[in-house]
Each structure stands twice: as structure tokens, then as C-alpha cells.
Write a protein that holds these residues in place. Structure first.
Motif, PDB file in Angstrom:
ATOM      1  N   ALA A 158      45.463  28.331  43.592  1.00 35.28           N
ATOM      2  CA  ALA A 158      44.293  28.428  44.316  1.00 35.28           C
ATOM      3  C   ALA A 158      43.096  27.465  43.969  1.00 35.28           C
ATOM      4  N   THR A 213      37.317  31.449  45.606  1.00 32.76           N
ATOM      5  CA  THR A 213      38.901  31.247  45.341  1.00 32.76           C
ATOM      6  C   THR A 213      39.576  31.088  46.612  1.00 32.76           C
ATOM      7  N   LYS A 240      47.942  32.775  44.105  1.00 33.73           N
ATOM      8  CA  LYS A 240      46.870  32.338  43.109  1.00 33.73           C
ATOM      9  C   LYS A 240      47.509  31.554  42.016  1.00 33.73           C
ATOM     10  N   ASP A 292      42.851  30.227  48.814  1.00 34.96           N
ATOM     11  CA  ASP A 292      44.436  29.580  48.631  1.00 34.96           C
ATOM     12  C   ASP A 292      44.755  28.422  49.589  1.00 34.96           C
ATOM     13  N   LYS A 339      48.110  26.819  38.408  1.00 33.74           N
ATOM     14  CA  LYS A 339      47.144  27.748  39.492  1.00 33.74           C
ATOM     15  C   LYS A 339      47.613  27.045  41.014  1.00 33.74           C
TER      16      LYS A 339
END
Length: 137
Positions: A66, A77, A108, A79, A64
Motif C-alpha cells: 500500500a 494509505t 497492506k 492500495d 508493503k
């Protein structure tokens, strides 16, 4: 591993070891409020690193890219755009370590392909191209 925090701690410790063993000076920010987990002194610059645990999924290592947080019951969420310089990844299934510059990562998720060498496409990230060899590029 019992929980995601413990898994992350194991990954961060392993990656810290890899960097120190390669001869880098590494700083760990105090607390958990920074977007980066480690700061690596390359001798010429400081590199902000976000440590991630990857896993095998359909012939690829997935991680992942993010951060997911919950505040007052709301999930957010975010980044790491502009906040870090690279992701350093430990695959929990193979224990292999990868260095992925932030510009080579998705917003993401990022996938590093480890099989199916017959595929030839410019947007494929081959895991072998990102294996950490002790040199930060």
C-alpha cells in the motif's frame, strides 16, 4: 541508506537492470505521480510494475503493498487495486529479486516465507515460488 527515497531509488534501479538484462523493453513514467514505477513490454502486452524494497522479518521477506502519502498533515494509505499488474521486490538483506502478481499480494503487506519448511498451509507464500528467473508470468 540515508533515507527511504534513496533506498527506493536503489531498488528501482536494480529491478530495472534485472528486467533489461532479461531482454525486456522497459519504460519509466515521467514524474512520481503514477501508481506504477515501470512499464514492461513483454512483446504481447504492457505490464505495470510497482517496485518495492523488502526486508527480512521472522523468517519471511516482508514488503508493503500500500502507498502512504501525507497531504495537508493527513496521512492516507491506498492500495494498488486495479492500478498495477505486479510487484517486483528486492530484498535489501539478501539482494534477491521477486516477481509477485498483484492478485497474489495482500492489501497492506505481503510476506514471502523463506524458512520453516515444516509448515504446510495453503495461504503461505513461499519466496522460492516468486523468485524472478527472467520470465514474467
Amino acid at each position: 541508506m540515508a533515507n527511504t527515497k534513496a533506498t527506493g531509488d536503489v531498488t528501482e534501479t536494480r529491478l530495472l537492470h534485472e528486467l533489461v538484462a532479461a531482454g525486456y523493453s522497459v519504460s519509466v513514467p515521467f514524474g512520481d505521480n503514477d501508481p506504477y514505477d515501470l512499464v514492461v513490454d513483454t512483446g504481447g502486452e504492457f505490464v505495470r510494475v510497482q517496485c518495492k524494497t523488502g526486508w527480512l522479518e521472522d523468517g519471511r521477506i516482508r514488503f508493503k503493498t500500500a502507498s502512504k502519502t501525507t497531504k495537508n498533515g493527513e496521512v492516507t494509505t491506498t492500495d494498488y487495486d486495479g492500478e498495477i499488474d505486479a510487484f517486483m521486490v528486492r530484498c535489501r538483506d539478501t539482494d534477491a529479486v521477486y516477481w509477485v502478481p498483484v492478485e497474489d499480494a495482500g492489501r497492506k503487506n505481503t510476506y514471502l516465507r523463506i524458512d520453516d519448511a515444516e509448515i504446510d498451509h495453503p495461504s503461505i507464500n513461499w519466496a522460492s515460488a516468486f523468485e524472478f528467473s527472467g520470465v514474467i508470468v
